[in-house]
Write an enzyme that holds these catalytic residues in place. Structure first.
Site, short mmCIF file in Angstrom:
data_model
loop_
_atom_site.label_atom_id
_atom_site.label_comp_id
_atom_site.label_asym_id
_atom_site.label_seq_id
_atom_site.Cartn_x
_atom_site.Cartn_y
_atom_site.Cartn_z
N LYS A 72 -11.92 -2.19 6.95
CA LYS A 72 -11.23 -3.18 7.52
C LYS A 72 -11.46 -3.04 9.00
CE LYS A 72 -8.74 -3.67 4.00
NZ LYS A 72 -7.64 -2.74 3.46
N TRP A 124 0.77 -1.24 0.09
CA TRP A 124 0.17 0.01 0.11
C TRP A 124 0.86 1.16 -0.14
CZ3 TRP A 124 -4.43 -1.21 -2.10
CH2 TRP A 124 -5.28 -2.31 -1.68
N ASP A 134 -1.82 6.21 6.49
CA ASP A 134 -2.73 5.46 5.96
C ASP A 134 -3.15 4.36 6.98
OD1 ASP A 134 -4.15 3.45 4.87
OD2 ASP A 134 -2.93 3.26 3.18
C1 PLP Z 1 -7.20 -2.06 2.06
C2 PLP Z 1 -6.12 -0.98 2.14
C3 PLP Z 1 -6.08 0.12 1.40
C4 PLP Z 1 -6.98 0.04 0.02
O1 PLP Z 1 -8.22 0.42 0.34
P1 PLP Z 1 -9.36 0.86 -0.62
O2 PLP Z 1 -10.44 1.22 0.21
O3 PLP Z 1 -9.76 -0.60 -1.30
O4 PLP Z 1 -9.04 1.90 -1.60
C5 PLP Z 1 -5.28 0.96 1.38
N1 PLP Z 1 -4.43 0.85 2.38
C6 PLP Z 1 -4.13 -0.28 3.38
C7 PLP Z 1 -3.38 -0.07 4.58
C8 PLP Z 1 -5.11 -0.95 3.22
O5 PLP Z 1 -5.17 -2.07 4.20
#
Ligand code: PLP
Length: 358
Positions: A197, A104, A173
């Site tokens: 998540k 990511w 993030d």
């Molecule tokens: C799942 C995830 C993403 C992507 O998320 P989307 O909402 O599908 O764009 C980005 N960063 C991390 C750390 C993730 O676990």
């Protein structure tokens, strides 16, 4: 296990608290006496106003946020933030630092570079297949922000504490560990998390942004990609993903009232992860893939002696009511995602299963 539900170890979309799902079910046809489903009421109504305002208030309380923070609900997932962050904050040749700790982070870096932003990657754990979190990082004093991925969902690593950036605002993030522990939010210029998540269903990304970051946005950029558009309109410039915001509100209420806040959640999460890592470490059958001081308390990644055994493990697990234990397709192996809504009971059952399977 109630209602024939399995023990859910999915990485995302992932498990939600059963009480939240039941509340959604019970109120689905007639929300708060409105005579309408929550998916049928106007986003300009008092009903939805109460929902989004409660979600914002609870977020601020849970994270101890000052009035200089805005809590936004955006679409496009966490992935949209990869492009919005440099677009908004790196105007007129400004630069930022990025730490690359996995899939990511790599994508976040790529989206900044697509826009020709002169960002620098100041540390990376790519040399060891992203199995650790880099230490003693030197950040550049001209960086507008320092971007990190707080928990690496695919590789199973997590920042145990956040790096010292010498006053440069952190941007994180936090998609896969948001609301799993308490931390000092004041050091952050922006925090983002795709809801699916740890805090709700797919369809909404929570963004927490500090006032002084919003002041950096000077050039004209399209309204839908500009943080100020949403900060000025309580996330309702256009129709927000109402149902997803509602579900997030209920998860936050659960965290706040049932769990009792982030310190309690953190304690429970540490216990859950501890049980699993103990099981892995006390055998020579299971092997953790992350270095021990970088291990994630949300995504526990591990291998078995060979791939055939891993296939069998995942198959037997499904037969025994454990779902989502397959590692990400890019890395293979096994992964137990143990977000907030995964109960201690589910972990204890998994530990028993792992011992029996061995
Ligand atoms: C799942 C995830 C993403 C992507 O998320 P989307 O909402 O599908 O764009 C980005 N960063 C991390 C750390 C993730 O676990």
């Amino acid at each position: 296990m109630k209602e024939n539900r399995i023990y859910n170890f999915n990485a995302g979309p992932a498990a939600l608290p059963l009480s939240v799902l039941e509340e959604i079910k019970d109120s689905f046809l007639n929300y708060a006496g409105s005579g309408m489903s929550v998916t049928e009421v106007s986003h300009r109504s008092k009903w939805f106003d109460d929902i989004i305002n409660d979600a914002v208030t609870r977020t601020k309380r849970l994270l101890n946020l000052g009035d200089n923070f805005h809590v936004l609900f955006l679409q496009g997932g966490a992935s949209m933030q990869f492009c919005m962050i440099p677009m908004n904050f790196l105007q007129n040749g400004k630069t930022a630092d990025y730490v690359n700790t996995g899939t990511w982070s790599t994508k976040a870096i790529k989206e900044a570079r697509i826009q020709d932003k002169p960002i620098k990657v100041v540390a990376s754990s790519e040399d060891k297949n992203f199995s650790y979190i880099p230490k003693n990082i030197q950040f550049n004093s001209d960086a507008v922000y320092a971007h990190i991925t707080s928990n690496n969902t695919i590789k199973g690593t997590q920042w145990a504490s956040f790096p010292d950036t010498n006053g440069i605002p952190l941007i994180a993030d936090m998609s896969s560990d948001f609301m799993s522990r308490s931390f000092d939010a004041d050091r952050f210029g922006l925090i983002y998390a795709g809801a699916q998540k740890n805090i709700g269903p797919a369809g909404v990304c929570m963004v927490i942004v500090r006032d002084d970051m919003l002041e950096l946005v000077k050039e004209t950029i399209p309204s839908m990609l500009n943080y100020n558009t949403f900060a000025g309109k309580n996330s309702m410039f256009n129709t927000p993903p109402c149902f997803a915001v509602y579900a997030v509100q209920l998860v936050l209420k659960w965290l706040d009232e049932t769990v009792g806040g982030l310190d309690k959640m953190e304690e429970l999460n540490a216990k859950k992860a501890g049980l699993l890592y103990e099981t892995i470490d006390s055998s020579d059958f299971y092997r953790g893939t992350a270095e021990s001081d970088s291990r994630s308390k949300m995504n526990v990644t591990f291998r078995l002696p060979n791939e055939e055994m891993e296939k069998k493990f995942i198959q037997k697990a499904i037969e025994n009511g454990f779902g989502g234990l397959k590692g990400h397709r890019s890395v293979g192996g096994c992964r137990a995602s143990i977000y907030n809504a995964t109960s201690l009971e589910a972990i204890e059952a998994l530990v028993d299963f792992m011992k029996t399977f061995k």
